[in-house]
Structure formats: C-alpha cells, structure tokens
Design a protein around this motif. Structure first.
Motif, PDB file in Angstrom:
ATOM      1  N   ASP A   1       0.833  -1.206   0.000  1.00 26.53           N
ATOM      2  CA  ASP A   1       0.000   0.000   0.000  1.00 26.53           C
ATOM      3  C   ASP A   1       0.869   1.259   0.000  1.00 26.53           C
ATOM      4  O   ASP A   1       0.451   2.319   0.451  1.00 26.53           O
ATOM      5  CB  ASP A   1      -0.923   0.003   1.232  1.00 26.53           C
ATOM      6  N   VAL A   2       2.081   1.127  -0.534  1.00 27.40           N
ATOM      7  CA  VAL A   2       3.056   2.211  -0.474  1.00 27.40           C
ATOM      8  C   VAL A   2       2.993   3.074  -1.732  1.00 27.40           C
ATOM      9  O   VAL A   2       2.835   2.564  -2.844  1.00 27.40           O
ATOM     10  CB  VAL A   2       4.479   1.623  -0.312  1.00 27.40           C
ATOM     11  N   GLU A   3       3.131   4.363  -1.547  1.00 23.01           N
ATOM     12  CA  GLU A   3       3.250   5.274  -2.683  1.00 23.01           C
ATOM     13  C   GLU A   3       4.636   5.084  -3.299  1.00 23.01           C
ATOM     14  O   GLU A   3       5.654   5.241  -2.623  1.00 23.01           O
ATOM     15  CB  GLU A   3       3.072   6.723  -2.221  1.00 23.01           C
ATOM     16  N   ASN A   4       4.650   4.732  -4.584  1.00 24.83           N
ATOM     17  CA  ASN A   4       5.926   4.411  -5.238  1.00 24.83           C
ATOM     18  C   ASN A   4       6.654   5.685  -5.654  1.00 24.83           C
ATOM     19  O   ASN A   4       6.874   5.947  -6.839  1.00 24.83           O
ATOM     20  CB  ASN A   4       5.689   3.504  -6.448  1.00 24.83           C
ATOM     21  N   LYS A   5       7.049   6.460  -4.675  1.00 26.77           N
ATOM     22  CA  LYS A   5       7.785   7.705  -4.916  1.00 26.77           C
ATOM     23  C   LYS A   5       8.905   7.846  -3.899  1.00 26.77           C
ATOM     24  O   LYS A   5       8.726   7.572  -2.711  1.00 26.77           O
ATOM     25  CB  LYS A   5       6.856   8.921  -4.812  1.00 26.77           C
ATOM     26  N   ASN A   6      10.070   8.255  -4.395  1.00 26.82           N
ATOM     27  CA  ASN A   6      11.225   8.570  -3.540  1.00 26.82           C
ATOM     28  C   ASN A   6      11.601   7.422  -2.609  1.00 26.82           C
ATOM     29  O   ASN A   6      11.854   7.621  -1.419  1.00 26.82           O
ATOM     30  CB  ASN A   6      10.951   9.849  -2.737  1.00 26.82           C
ATOM     31  N   LEU A   7      11.640   6.212  -3.175  1.00 25.69           N
ATOM     32  CA  LEU A   7      12.009   5.025  -2.404  1.00 25.69           C
ATOM     33  C   LEU A   7      13.445   4.615  -2.740  1.00 25.69           C
ATOM     34  O   LEU A   7      13.794   4.501  -3.924  1.00 25.69           O
ATOM     35  CB  LEU A   7      11.080   3.856  -2.724  1.00 25.69           C
ATOM     36  N   PRO A   8      14.290   4.372  -1.734  1.00 25.95           N
ATOM     37  CA  PRO A   8      15.591   3.773  -2.038  1.00 25.95           C
ATOM     38  C   PRO A   8      15.380   2.449  -2.767  1.00 25.95           C
ATOM     39  O   PRO A   8      14.465   1.687  -2.445  1.00 25.95           O
ATOM     40  CB  PRO A   8      16.214   3.553  -0.654  1.00 25.95           C
ATOM     41  N   CYS A   9      16.220   2.178  -3.760  1.00 23.79           N
ATOM     42  CA  CYS A   9      16.048   0.941  -4.528  1.00 23.79           C
ATOM     43  C   CYS A   9      17.405   0.372  -4.911  1.00 23.79           C
ATOM     44  O   CYS A   9      18.432   1.059  -4.872  1.00 23.79           O
ATOM     45  CB  CYS A   9      15.177   1.177  -5.762  1.00 23.79           C
TER      46      CYS A   9
END
Length: 241
Positions: A45-53
């Motif tokens: 349910d996470v907003e896929n923005k500014n995530l370390p990857c």
C-alpha cells in the motif's frame, strides 16, 4: 549458510516515481533515467515515490532499458524488499540444490523447472514432489520507516492462475505423496499485517481450504536481500492460509 550471489553487486538508486505498469523514473548518482520495474502492481500500500532501490544492470544491445529495479527499502533498517518475482524461482532452485530447503523436500535427485501437470505448468518438480511458488507483494509485512507514505488499499482480482494451480496440486496427490505451495518473501517479516483480500476472496479461501484438506502442504521462506546477494532467513510451515 549459502548465499545466492548476483553476477555483480546491485546498484543503489532512488525510485522517484512510477511512470507506467512496467517502468519507473529512477535517480542513480544524480542521473535520472527510466528503469524496468518487474512487478505490474503496486508494492503493498506504499506510494511508489522517492524510495531507495537496488538495480541490476544489463548491457544487452537488444534491451531498451538497461536497468531493472530488483528491490526497494521501506523500513529504517537494511531490510530490502525483493520485488522481482521471476528471481524467486531462481532463488528456490539454488537453495534446493544447496540442500537448504531440505525441511520442505529432502529426498530428491533432481530439481525440474516448469513442469506440466494437468492443464497447468507448475514451477517445480523436486524429486517426485510438485511445487508451486508465489511471491506475495500486495501486502508487505515490514514495519515502515518514518518517511514512507501509504495509499488507500486497492482491490485486485488476478487470482485465477493461483486457484488453478492449487487445484492441480491437490489433484497430484492421487498419484504422489506430497505437494507443496511455497510463499517466498524476499525480505525478513518484521510486522505481520492483515492480508489484502481479492475481489474473489471467498473462492480463493475455499480453494486453499480444500487443498489443505486434500493434503497440500503450505510453506513459506523469508530471505535476507542484500546488494551482493541473497541468503535464507527462515523456512517454516505456513499457518496463515
């Protein structure tokens, strides 16, 4: 303990935003580019923005996109969430061959991939045991970090394949002693959350119940995902059907 090693360590970047089902804009050392994302649905349910990857690089002239997003970080520790569902099968095969999954199937002389059973193709036949692998990403069982933004739950309906495979596994027990449904979590579970229900929840739930009554075994593995490779964290029978 064996470690599945990537051909070369994964590159750290930032998933800036999702562009489409299959692509995302990422930042790698200050350079923005488009990368392939191997899961078409949202990540929990996470907003896929500014995530370390973490990204793998593929120097193939036939490929339009050179990078694949392999994992994201949703917690305040280094508990990376592997999101490449195709990788799960390579990991399962590796750990079976290293005999680190002997708790699930111990007596085997071969590990076969994509084996036909009835009208389906199941992921594995380990010795004489049919085994299907699923990598759940609709619910992410980790404690989110303070900077993670969530979205309202979004229902999903893509369960037909899973229902079909569960029925085939149950049917295989007429001629085989054992059949396995294996959930692969490419991360360490740190906070158990209520599973998001599909629009066909009743049918799926009944199929799980019927398969369990027929003798299908349900297992789950958790993994420790790092830039250089993946190790097993735990192997246990699943009680959450």
């Amino acid at each position: 303990m064996s470690k599945y090693l990537f051909e070369k360590p994964l590159t750290r970047g930032t998933l800036l935003k999702r562009k489409s089902q299959f692509t995302a804009l990422v930042d790698i050392d200050g350079v923005e580019l488009t990368a392939h994302i191997p899961t078409t649905n949202r990540i929990g349910d996470v907003e896929n923005k500014n995530l370390p990857c973490l990204l793998s690089y593929h120097d193939d002239p036939k490929r339009k996109l050179k990078y694949d997003i392999e994992a994201v970080l949703l917690s305040d520790d280094e508990n990376w969430i592997g999101i490449n569902q195709i990788l799960s099968n390579r990991l399962v095969e590796f750990f079976f061959c290293e005999h680190e999954l002997d708790a699930i199937v111990s007596n085997f002389d071969s590990v076969q991939r994509e084996v036909k059973l009835g009208i389906s193709k199941l992921d594995f036949k380990v010795g004489d045991v049919y085994l299907e692998v699923k990598t759940p990403l609709t619910t992410i069982n980790v404690k989110y970090g303070k900077n993670i933004k969530t979205l309202p739950p979004k229902s999903f309906s893509s369960t037909d394949r899973m229902v079909k495979h569960l029925k085939e596994l149950a049917e295989s027990l007429k001629d085989h002693e054992k059949a396995i449904f294996l959930q692969v979590f490419q991360y360490r579970i740190t906070e158990k959350k209520e599973r998001l229900r599909s629009t066909h929840y009743e049918e799926v739930s009944q199929t799980f119940t019927d398969a369990a009554k027929a003798g299908v075994e349900f297992w789950e593995v958790q993994m420790d995902f790092r830039p250089e490779g993946v190790t097993l964290h735990s192997v246990e029978k699943s009680t959450d059907l």
